[in-house]
Write a protein that holds these residues in place. Structure first.
Motif, mmCIF file in Angstrom:
data_model
loop_
_atom_site.group_PDB
_atom_site.id
_atom_site.type_symbol
_atom_site.label_atom_id
_atom_site.label_comp_id
_atom_site.label_asym_id
_atom_site.label_seq_id
_atom_site.Cartn_x
_atom_site.Cartn_y
_atom_site.Cartn_z
ATOM 1 N N VAL A 77 2.226 -1.035 -1.737
ATOM 2 C CA VAL A 77 3.695 -0.943 -1.720
ATOM 3 C C VAL A 77 4.187 -1.075 -3.157
ATOM 4 O O VAL A 77 3.886 -2.057 -3.831
ATOM 5 C CB VAL A 77 4.305 -2.048 -0.828
ATOM 6 N N ILE A 78 4.954 -0.084 -3.593
ATOM 7 C CA ILE A 78 5.309 -0.045 -5.006
ATOM 8 C C ILE A 78 6.639 0.674 -5.227
ATOM 9 O O ILE A 78 6.947 1.644 -4.541
ATOM 10 C CB ILE A 78 4.176 0.667 -5.776
ATOM 11 N N LYS A 86 17.667 -0.589 -6.429
ATOM 12 C CA LYS A 86 18.306 0.442 -5.611
ATOM 13 C C LYS A 86 17.924 0.346 -4.137
ATOM 14 O O LYS A 86 18.180 1.265 -3.370
ATOM 15 C CB LYS A 86 17.936 1.826 -6.141
ATOM 16 N N ASN A 87 17.277 -0.730 -3.728
ATOM 17 C CA ASN A 87 16.810 -0.932 -2.349
ATOM 18 C C ASN A 87 15.729 0.051 -1.924
ATOM 19 O O ASN A 87 15.480 0.226 -0.743
ATOM 20 C CB ASN A 87 17.977 -0.905 -1.352
ATOM 21 N N TYR A 88 15.064 0.689 -2.895
ATOM 22 C CA TYR A 88 14.010 1.635 -2.554
ATOM 23 C C TYR A 88 12.810 0.948 -1.908
ATOM 24 O O TYR A 88 12.109 1.552 -1.103
ATOM 25 C CB TYR A 88 13.570 2.412 -3.789
ATOM 26 N N GLY A 89 12.571 -0.304 -2.250
ATOM 27 C CA GLY A 89 11.491 -1.054 -1.605
ATOM 28 C C GLY A 89 11.735 -1.178 -0.113
ATOM 29 O O GLY A 89 10.828 -0.989 0.700
ATOM 30 N N HIS A 90 12.974 -1.486 0.256
ATOM 31 C CA HIS A 90 13.326 -1.589 1.676
ATOM 32 C C HIS A 90 13.207 -0.224 2.350
ATOM 33 O O HIS A 90 12.674 -0.120 3.459
ATOM 34 C CB HIS A 90 14.750 -2.141 1.829
ATOM 35 N N LEU A 93 9.476 0.797 2.763
ATOM 36 C CA LEU A 93 8.812 -0.025 3.778
ATOM 37 C C LEU A 93 9.290 0.368 5.171
ATOM 38 O O LEU A 93 8.476 0.507 6.093
ATOM 39 C CB LEU A 93 9.043 -1.515 3.517
ATOM 40 N N ASP A 94 10.596 0.577 5.347
ATOM 41 C CA ASP A 94 11.118 1.026 6.648
ATOM 42 C C ASP A 94 10.502 2.362 7.052
ATOM 43 O O ASP A 94 10.119 2.550 8.214
ATOM 44 C CB ASP A 94 12.643 1.149 6.610
ATOM 45 N N ALA A 95 10.399 3.289 6.113
ATOM 46 C CA ALA A 95 9.800 4.593 6.405
ATOM 47 C C ALA A 95 8.331 4.437 6.796
ATOM 48 O O ALA A 95 7.838 5.146 7.690
ATOM 49 C CB ALA A 95 9.937 5.515 5.197
ATOM 50 N N PHE A 120 10.674 -10.850 0.970
ATOM 51 C CA PHE A 120 10.940 -9.428 1.147
ATOM 52 C C PHE A 120 10.321 -8.931 2.458
ATOM 53 O O PHE A 120 10.991 -8.303 3.281
ATOM 54 C CB PHE A 120 10.397 -8.645 -0.045
ATOM 55 N N TYR A 121 9.043 -9.228 2.670
ATOM 56 C CA TYR A 121 8.366 -8.766 3.884
ATOM 57 C C TYR A 121 8.897 -9.480 5.130
ATOM 58 O O TYR A 121 9.022 -8.865 6.195
ATOM 59 C CB TYR A 121 6.856 -8.923 3.758
ATOM 60 N N GLU A 122 9.217 -10.754 5.006
ATOM 61 C CA GLU A 122 9.799 -11.480 6.143
ATOM 62 C C GLU A 122 11.114 -10.842 6.565
ATOM 63 O O GLU A 122 11.429 -10.805 7.764
ATOM 64 C CB GLU A 122 9.988 -12.962 5.793
#
Length: 146
Positions: A77-78, A86-90, A93-95, A120-122
């Protein structure tokens, strides 16, 4: 951010190059961690790529149950530095979670999280399992979404 979900065989040369470049940039150089990123598992993974225009800015790889862990798995995950606010991590991960549900017909997902990212993962429904451990010299914890 535009998301693409591709098997290894579906990746073109430019996409593969951008994946390896981003992973090296963050996991090896930024985190100052010498490790074998090209681990022979990319061919078995489904790759979740997040693009801004034509530039890869977020990425994960996902696995069907039984390939990486007994459960379906998310790894690598990166988000590229400069794009992390920009909330790209969220989004990525959702995708990835959605792709696992659709492709592998399971909602049980395991990952190995760098411990500083547990909150973040929680926030995505993952729970810590077991004890923390060092992976390539970096503290990690196993996490499960059920």
């Amino acid at each position: 951010m535009k998301i693409k979900i591709l098997t290894f065989e579906e990746l073109n040369i430019d996409e593969l190059y951008q994946i390896l470049q981003l992973r090296s940039e963050v996991f090896v150089v930024e985190q100052d961690c010498v490790y074998q990123d090209i681990d022979g598992k990319d061919q078995k993974a489904v790759h979740v790529l997040g693009f801004e225009e034509e530039k890869l800015v977020a990425y994960t790889r996902i696995f069907a149950p039984g390939i990486y862990f007994e459960e379906a798995a998310i790894g690598r995950v990166i988000v590229k530095e400069g794009f992390r606010k920009k909330n790209y991590g969220h989004e990525i991960l959702d995708a990835s979670v959605t792709a696992i549900k659709e492709r592998f017909k399971t909602e049980i997902i395991k990952l190995s999280a760098q411990t500083y990212l547990t909150k973040f993962y929680e926030s995505h429904g993952f729970q810590q399992i077991g004890e923390g451990y060092l992976e390539d010299g970096i503290p990690h914890i196993a996490m499960l979404k059920n």
